[in-house]
Design a protein around this motif. Structure first.
Motif: not given
Length: 218
Positions: A1, A6, A36, A39, A165, A207, A210-211, A213
């Motif tokens: 991410m 994020i 996620g 996190h 995941r 989401n 993850l890189h 969102p």
């Protein structure tokens, strides 16, 4: 991410929280297993603390029922996962009520030990009167809880991606349709049917990547 990806989403949520006309709002970070949430909640807490806002971080995973209750409908029951996973009575009395308007801010972080499968009564802690409560976990838009939140975030992720995941994290099957995943996937689908968290959330976040969102609503 990536930090920028994020960061933009987290800062948007932090801005919304800070702009609320409420001292110490109660915030839920919801989404399927593997979305996620933890996190995101930690990143949000850090962003608020960097703005000199006190934060109390809680996970509803520390308020599970004992195994005898969780599995009373069968070890593989989706309805058992949906109906019996959490001790909502303790969660309300130990967390949500203390952080309500005019609440005591005297709270407990947990009511269950995953190691010993026992109910816990840890010492009370006292949060700052202006502390922002940030809770992560599944099923947070249930009817028992939904009216208690001042702002909610739902991390929307397809089960194909969350299963991938979770396989990396927990060693479970990467196929959401595998029989071993039925309890969890179908239990969460029942939650979606009954509680419509994607529609009810204040802020809906895609989401899946993850890189990258993105905010879908809010």
């Amino acid at each position: 991410m990536t930090p920028n990806a994020i960061g933009a989403v987290v800062n948007h949520v932090a801005d919304r929280i800070i702009g609320m006309p409420i001292i110490g709002p109660r915030v839920a970070i919801d989404g399927p297993d593997g979305a996620g949430k933890t996190h995101f909640a930690e990143a949000l807490a850090a962003a608020l603390q960097n703005r000199r806002r006190p934060v109390a971080r809680i996970s509803i995973d520390d308020f599970h029922n004992v195994r005898a209750v969780r599995y009373r409908q069968g070890r593989h029951s989706p309805l058992g996962f949906w109906e019996d996973s959490y001790n909502y009575s303790r969660f309300r009395s130990d967390v949500l009520e203390p952080f309500a308007p005019q609440g005591s801010r005297r709270f407990r972080r947990a009511s269950y030990s995953h190691v010993t499968d026992e109910i816990l009564d840890p010492p009370f802690e006292t949060a700052d009167p202006a502390a922002i409560l940030i809770v992560d976990g599944i099923f947070l838009h249930r009817v028992e809880l939904r009216a208690q939140w001042d702002l909610t975030v739902f991390l929307d992720v397809a089960f194909t991606e969350t299963a991938r995941r979770m396989a990396l994290r927990d060693g479970t099957s990467p196929d959401p349709d595998h029989p071993s995943m039925r309890r969890y996937v179908e239990g969460q689908r029942e939650y979606f049917r009954q509680s419509q968290p994607q529609q009810r959330a204040t802020i809906l976040v895609d989401n899946n990547n993850l890189h990258a969102p993105g905010i879908l609503r809010g």
